[in-house]
Design a protein around this motif. Structure first.
Motif, PDB file in Angstrom:
ATOM      1  N   PRO A  34       0.788  -1.235   0.000  1.00 21.35           N
ATOM      2  CA  PRO A  34       0.000   0.000   0.000  1.00 21.35           C
ATOM      3  C   PRO A  34       0.821   1.288   0.000  1.00 21.35           C
ATOM      4  N   LYS A  35       2.080   1.216   0.336  1.00 20.89           N
ATOM      5  CA  LYS A  35       2.903   2.434   0.341  1.00 20.89           C
ATOM      6  C   LYS A  35       3.583   2.698  -1.002  1.00 20.89           C
ATOM      7  N   PHE A  36       3.393   1.779  -1.935  1.00 20.43           N
ATOM      8  CA  PHE A  36       3.987   1.947  -3.261  1.00 20.43           C
ATOM      9  C   PHE A  36       3.128   2.952  -4.026  1.00 20.43           C
ATOM     10  N   ARG A  37       3.730   4.014  -4.481  1.00 20.63           N
ATOM     11  CA  ARG A  37       2.975   5.095  -5.129  1.00 20.63           C
ATOM     12  C   ARG A  37       2.519   4.742  -6.543  1.00 20.63           C
ATOM     13  N   TYR A  38       1.313   5.208  -6.862  1.00 19.57           N
ATOM     14  CA  TYR A  38       0.777   5.111  -8.217  1.00 19.57           C
ATOM     15  C   TYR A  38      -0.116   6.320  -8.440  1.00 19.57           C
ATOM     16  N   PRO A  39      -0.032   7.004  -9.536  1.00 22.29           N
ATOM     17  CA  PRO A  39       0.931   6.742 -10.595  1.00 22.29           C
ATOM     18  C   PRO A  39       2.356   7.002 -10.109  1.00 22.29           C
ATOM     19  N   PHE A  40       3.301   6.343 -10.727  1.00 23.63           N
ATOM     20  CA  PHE A  40       4.689   6.478 -10.316  1.00 23.63           C
ATOM     21  C   PHE A  40       5.507   7.138 -11.410  1.00 23.63           C
ATOM     22  N   THR A  41       6.617   7.677 -10.989  1.00 19.25           N
ATOM     23  CA  THR A  41       7.650   8.124 -11.916  1.00 19.25           C
ATOM     24  C   THR A  41       8.769   7.094 -11.809  1.00 19.25           C
ATOM     25  N   ARG A  42       9.721   7.165 -12.674  1.00 14.94           N
ATOM     26  CA  ARG A  42      10.844   6.226 -12.571  1.00 14.94           C
ATOM     27  C   ARG A  42      11.536   6.394 -11.219  1.00 14.94           C
ATOM     28  N   SER A  44      10.294   7.588  -8.333  1.00 17.23           N
ATOM     29  CA  SER A  44       9.492   7.092  -7.211  1.00 17.23           C
ATOM     30  C   SER A  44       9.423   5.562  -7.235  1.00 17.23           C
ATOM     31  N   PHE A  45       9.391   4.979  -8.430  1.00 17.23           N
ATOM     32  CA  PHE A  45       9.343   3.517  -8.558  1.00 17.23           C
ATOM     33  C   PHE A  45      10.609   2.894  -7.976  1.00 17.23           C
ATOM     34  N   VAL A  46      11.752   3.416  -8.352  1.00 16.78           N
ATOM     35  CA  VAL A  46      13.027   2.895  -7.852  1.00 16.78           C
ATOM     36  C   VAL A  46      13.101   3.048  -6.337  1.00 16.78           C
ATOM     37  N   LYS A  47      12.675   4.184  -5.835  1.00 17.36           N
ATOM     38  CA  LYS A  47      12.707   4.414  -4.381  1.00 17.36           C
ATOM     39  C   LYS A  47      11.753   3.467  -3.657  1.00 17.36           C
ATOM     40  N   ASP A  48      10.517   3.374  -4.137  1.00 18.95           N
ATOM     41  CA  ASP A  48       9.530   2.518  -3.482  1.00 18.95           C
ATOM     42  C   ASP A  48       9.889   1.037  -3.586  1.00 18.95           C
ATOM     43  N   CYS A  49      10.619   0.683  -4.623  1.00 29.72           N
ATOM     44  CA  CYS A  49      11.071  -0.698  -4.830  1.00 29.72           C
ATOM     45  C   CYS A  49      12.163  -1.090  -3.829  1.00 29.72           C
ATOM     46  N   GLY A  50      12.825  -0.115  -3.255  1.00 27.87           N
ATOM     47  CA  GLY A  50      13.904  -0.418  -2.329  1.00 27.87           C
ATOM     48  C   GLY A  50      15.114  -1.017  -3.014  1.00 27.87           C
TER      49      GLY A  50
END
Length: 166
Positions: A34-42, A44-50
């Motif tokens: 649930p903390k993974f952002r959408y829509p994402f940018t590249r 934010s995706f990399v950051k949320d992916c850890g």
């Protein structure tokens, strides 16, 4: 499914492809939480992916295409698997199972952990059934873990007798 797939460390270009596998917020949530952002940018995706905190892997088909992705890190003295996914175009072909088997093999080769763990949403029946078939069993939920009502916590020994996986 051809068994000559290869598990490799994920590359920067794999992240771009991986991002294309998520058409909506629901698909991102079931994979990233649930903390993974959408829509994402590249970014934010990399950051949320850890990506900086976990080892990320791509499973490649014989033709070199990425058919699955997963991550691994240490949690509570176990090798913990996270963000496991098969490419939408490659689903129901055994690649998710192959990904997990290959990830467990990396843990076995390192010989640092005797157990593997993961979380799965209770409503994600296909993933839950796959994990049970691979020998994972539901365990008491970790005390400090979030989402107790929404997820199962599963573990399995790294070394598992083959008859337990059938």
């Amino acid at each position: 499914m051809n068994r000559t797939c290869s598990l490799e460390l994920a590359t920067d270009s794999d992240i771009d492809e991986l991002m294309s596998w998520f058409p909506d917020a629901g698909s991102v949530d079931i994979w990233g939480g649930p903390k993974f952002r959408y829509p994402f940018t590249r970014k934010s995706f990399v950051k949320d992916c850890g990506i900086e905190k976990m080892v990320s892997y791509s499973l490649r088909a014989p033709d070199g295409s990425m058919v699955a992705f997963g991550q691994r890190y240490v949690r509570d003295d176990r090798a913990h698997l996270a963000r496991l996914i098969a490419s939408p175009a490659a689903r129901r072909q055994g690649y998710g199972r192959k990904l997990i088997e290959e990830l467990i093999d990396t843990v076995r080769r390192e010989a640092k952990h005797t157990d593997v763990s993961l979380f799965v949403y209770r409503h994600n029946e296909p993933a839950y059934r796959c994990y049970l078939q691979l020998g994972f069993r539901v365990q008491p939920y970790p005390e400090k873990a979030r989402m107790r009502e929404q997820c199962y916590f599963l573990t399995r020994p790294v070394e598992l007798a083959s008859e337990e996986q059938d």
